[in-house]
Write a protein that holds these residues in place. Structure first.
Motif, PDB file in Angstrom:
ATOM      1  N   LEU A  91      -3.063 -17.100-104.173  1.00 59.45           N
ATOM      2  CA  LEU A  91      -2.095 -17.959-104.835  1.00 59.45           C
ATOM      3  C   LEU A  91      -1.695 -17.708-106.360  1.00 59.45           C
ATOM      4  N   GLY A  92      -2.415 -17.252-107.017  1.00 60.43           N
ATOM      5  CA  GLY A  92      -2.259 -17.267-108.508  1.00 60.43           C
ATOM      6  C   GLY A  92      -1.430 -15.752-108.529  1.00 60.43           C
ATOM      7  N   GLY A  93      -1.900 -14.776-107.860  1.00 59.73           N
ATOM      8  CA  GLY A  93      -0.978 -13.623-107.935  1.00 59.73           C
ATOM      9  C   GLY A  93       0.486 -13.607-107.388  1.00 59.73           C
ATOM     10  N   ALA A  94       0.651 -14.695-106.506  1.00 62.91           N
ATOM     11  CA  ALA A  94       1.909 -15.030-106.220  1.00 62.91           C
ATOM     12  C   ALA A  94       2.697 -15.564-106.973  1.00 62.91           C
ATOM     13  N   ALA A  95       2.031 -16.608-107.790  1.00 65.28           N
ATOM     14  CA  ALA A  95       2.533 -17.313-108.889  1.00 65.28           C
ATOM     15  C   ALA A  95       3.079 -16.546-110.025  1.00 65.28           C
ATOM     16  N   GLY A  96       2.102 -15.586-110.447  1.00 64.23           N
ATOM     17  CA  GLY A  96       1.975 -14.751-111.415  1.00 64.23           C
ATOM     18  C   GLY A  96       3.285 -13.619-111.102  1.00 64.23           C
TER      19      GLY A  96
END
Length: 177
Positions: A91-96
């Motif tokens: 999720l954080g990679g997609a948000a980043g």
């Protein structure tokens, strides 16, 4: 339970925050396609320009490198709470990646050069920075999760009892199974 939630939230927020400098770096390194302005109408000066592909390549390189770094760091730091960190990497990679895309298309960093016009009355301006291949948005989460899984698989294999051979029996037959 709170340890897992905290690990997930920290991972997501840290990766999303890394998207901002990644977007600025992408904006600084990527070439802009030249647009020609003729009678107040901008049009792509060269439809076969490599600047569009180069922007996608720089984005994939920057976010993919961050994905590999984040996946390795997360694996080394998350010995007790691996599943929440793994979900946070996704999720954080997609948000980043989305944050990097938004910052990179919004803010122009660096020198933007465009060649001079060969025809009188036609001016060239730098075009906007954007992704033409939206699939590169998944390079950050995919590489982060993939490297995390690879490292965990290698560690699990090394510690596996299946890796150790069975003790030999006296009659030369394989051990019962």
């Amino acid at each position: 339970m709170t340890r897992e939630v905290r690990a997930f939230a920290i991972t997501v927020l840290a990766l999303a925050a890394l998207g901002l400098p990644a977007g600025l770096l992408w904006s600084a390194l990527s070439p802009r396609p030249p647009y020609r302005v003729f009678e107040q109408t901008p049009a792509l000066a060269d439809p076969s320009t490599q600047a569009l592909i180069a922007a996608d390549g720089w984005f994939a390189t920057i976010t993919g490198g961050l994905g590999l770094a984040c996946g390795a760091l997360a694996w080394f730091l998350s010995r007790r709470v691996q599943l929440p960190v793994l979900l946070g990497l996704c999720l954080g990679g997609a948000a980043g990646a989305l944050a990097a895309w938004w910052i990179g298309t919004t803010v122009t960093v660096g020198v933007v050069t465009v060649e001079a016009s060969a025809f009188p009355g036609v001016t060239f301006v730098p075009g906007p920075l954007d992704l033409t291949a939206k699939g590169v948005l998944v390079s950050w989460p995919m590489l982060a999760v993939g490297l995390f899984g690879f490292l965990e698989g290698m560690h699990g294999y090394r510690e596996s009892p299946l890796r150790k051979p069975h003790p030999p029996t006296g009659d030369g037959a394989p051990p019962p199974g």
